[in-house]
Design an enzyme around this catalytic site. Structure first.
Site, PDB file in Angstrom:
ATOM      1  N   THR A  49       0.861  -1.184   0.000  1.00  6.41           N
ATOM      2  CA  THR A  49       0.000   0.000   0.000  1.00  6.41           C
ATOM      3  C   THR A  49       0.894   1.231   0.000  1.00  6.41           C
ATOM      4  O   THR A  49       1.649   1.469   0.952  1.00  6.41           O
ATOM      5  CB  THR A  49      -0.907   0.018   1.238  1.00  6.41           C
ATOM      6  OG1 THR A  49      -1.688  -1.174   1.259  1.00  6.41           O
ATOM      7  CG2 THR A  49      -1.837   1.230   1.213  1.00  6.41           C
TER       8      THR A  49
ATOM      9  N   LYS B 142       0.182   4.503   9.026  1.00 10.83           N
ATOM     10  CA  LYS B 142       0.740   4.741   7.694  1.00 10.83           C
ATOM     11  C   LYS B 142      -0.352   4.883   6.634  1.00 10.83           C
ATOM     12  O   LYS B 142      -0.375   5.866   5.874  1.00 10.83           O
ATOM     13  CB  LYS B 142       1.667   3.588   7.297  1.00 10.83           C
ATOM     14  CG  LYS B 142       2.139   3.631   5.832  1.00 10.83           C
ATOM     15  CD  LYS B 142       2.953   2.412   5.455  1.00 10.83           C
ATOM     16  CE  LYS B 142       2.132   1.160   5.251  1.00 10.83           C
ATOM     17  NZ  LYS B 142       1.397   1.154   3.948  1.00 10.83           N
TER      18      LYS B 142
ATOM     19  N   LYS C 189      -6.802   0.955  -3.599  1.00 11.23           N
ATOM     20  CA  LYS C 189      -6.381   0.351  -2.332  1.00 11.23           C
ATOM     21  C   LYS C 189      -6.449   1.343  -1.186  1.00 11.23           C
ATOM     22  O   LYS C 189      -6.887   1.003  -0.081  1.00 11.23           O
ATOM     23  CB  LYS C 189      -4.957  -0.206  -2.455  1.00 11.23           C
ATOM     24  CG  LYS C 189      -4.409  -0.789  -1.139  1.00 11.23           C
ATOM     25  CD  LYS C 189      -5.283  -1.924  -0.611  1.00 11.23           C
ATOM     26  CE  LYS C 189      -4.944  -2.341   0.821  1.00 11.23           C
ATOM     27  NZ  LYS C 189      -3.628  -2.944   0.961  1.00 11.23           N
TER      28      LYS C 189
END
Length: 297
Positions: A98, A242, A174
């Site tokens: 990702t 993150k 995503k």
């Protein structure tokens, strides 16, 4: 019958399952991980272990990278003993992390300059689905890249979405998935925490919610971890620090408001700052005051 060689770098919770799925599909699977013992264990089960990405890349023409983030992907490709310097012209790199979509777009250009094909292919589904080839791949890339990778994506996943003919679209989808996943986990934790504060039985609340309109896949999955007092990190708090950070960075660039994502990000940040960053992401519930969490029986 072995039909093709393929390389996979990163034998974490997802990567190990993906490597196993490829092996069962008949691939000769070459692997590399910073934890040599994990790669060696996979080799004893029928794979081929290598000490570096460069060594692996010399043996295959498709390299699948299943590391945590863009920084680790950079190291896999361009670090000391990185794969890029050893990959043959016309080979393909499949990136399953990702990352910022703009970074993925730039990586496609950098690899193209080296005459290496690229698929932007983030993954979702968790370790159990990865181990059983039931996960989802959100991919984008050139027709030539798909042709080179062949049926390997289908060997690793139940659903392979082809979202465009160039890098970026896979990573964009995503991070939107991660927006929802992070917000749903945060909301699930908030709901369970309120129930605990009000004296509701945690088991009863879980049973009712998972059979009612308020349920979500994340509530059902992650609050089971809370009930079991098991914060083993299948997906850690810091992953959502993150990933929701990437979501917010993307929206900030176009001045698009994301109030729920911002709140969820702050919750994960608080959990991380409180020392829970490496625990399962359900540990975000630990930020709530005045509650007694279930304990192992």
């Amino acid at each position: 019958m072995i039909n093709k060689k393929i390389g996979l770098i990163g034998l974490g919770a997802m990567g190990l399952g993906m490597a196993g799925s490829l092996r069962r599909a008949g691939y000769e699977v070459h692997v590399c991980d910073t934890r040599k013992e994990i790669a060696d264990a996979f080799a004893r089960q029928g794979g081929v272990a290598h000490d570096s990405p460069a060594e692996l890349a010399k043996q295959v023409d498709v390299v699948v990278s299943v590391v945590v983030n863009a920084e680790q992907t950079e190291e896999v490709l361009f670090g000391q003993n990185g794969a890029a310097r050893a990959m043959a012209k016309g080979s393909a790199f499949v990136m399953c992390s990702t990352v910022d979509p703009n970074w993925s777009i730039s990586l496609e250009k950098r690899l193209s300059d080296l005459e290496i094909l690229y698929l932007d292919s983030p993954i979702s589904g968790g370790s159990a689905k990865a181990a059983n080839a039931q996960m989802t791949i959100m991919s984008s890339g050139s027709p030539q890249s798909y042709a080179k990778v062949g049926e390997a994506l289908e060997a690793m996943a139940a659903k392979v979405y082809k979202l465009g003919d160039k890098a970026g679209a896979g990573s964009q989808v995503k991070i939107i998935n991660q927006l929802l996943a992070g917000v749903h986990i945060a909301a699930a934790a908030e709901a369970m925490a309120l129930g605990l504060r009000e004296g509701v039985s945690a088991e009863a609340l879980y049973e009712v919610i998972t059979n009612s309109a308020g349920n979500s896949w994340m509530f059902e999955n992650r609050m089971a971890h809370v009930l079991a007092d098991d914060y083993t990190p299948l997906s850690a708090v810091d992953i959502f620090v993150k990933d929701l950070g990437l979501v917010l960075d993307t929206a900030r660039a176009s001045k698009f408001p994301l109030p729920l994502s911002s709140t969820a990000h702050q919750m994960f940040m608080q959990a991380s700052a409180s020392g829970f960053g490496r625990e399962d992401d359900s540990a975000v519930i630990k930020i709530f005051p005045g509650i007694t969490l279930p304990k192992k029986k």
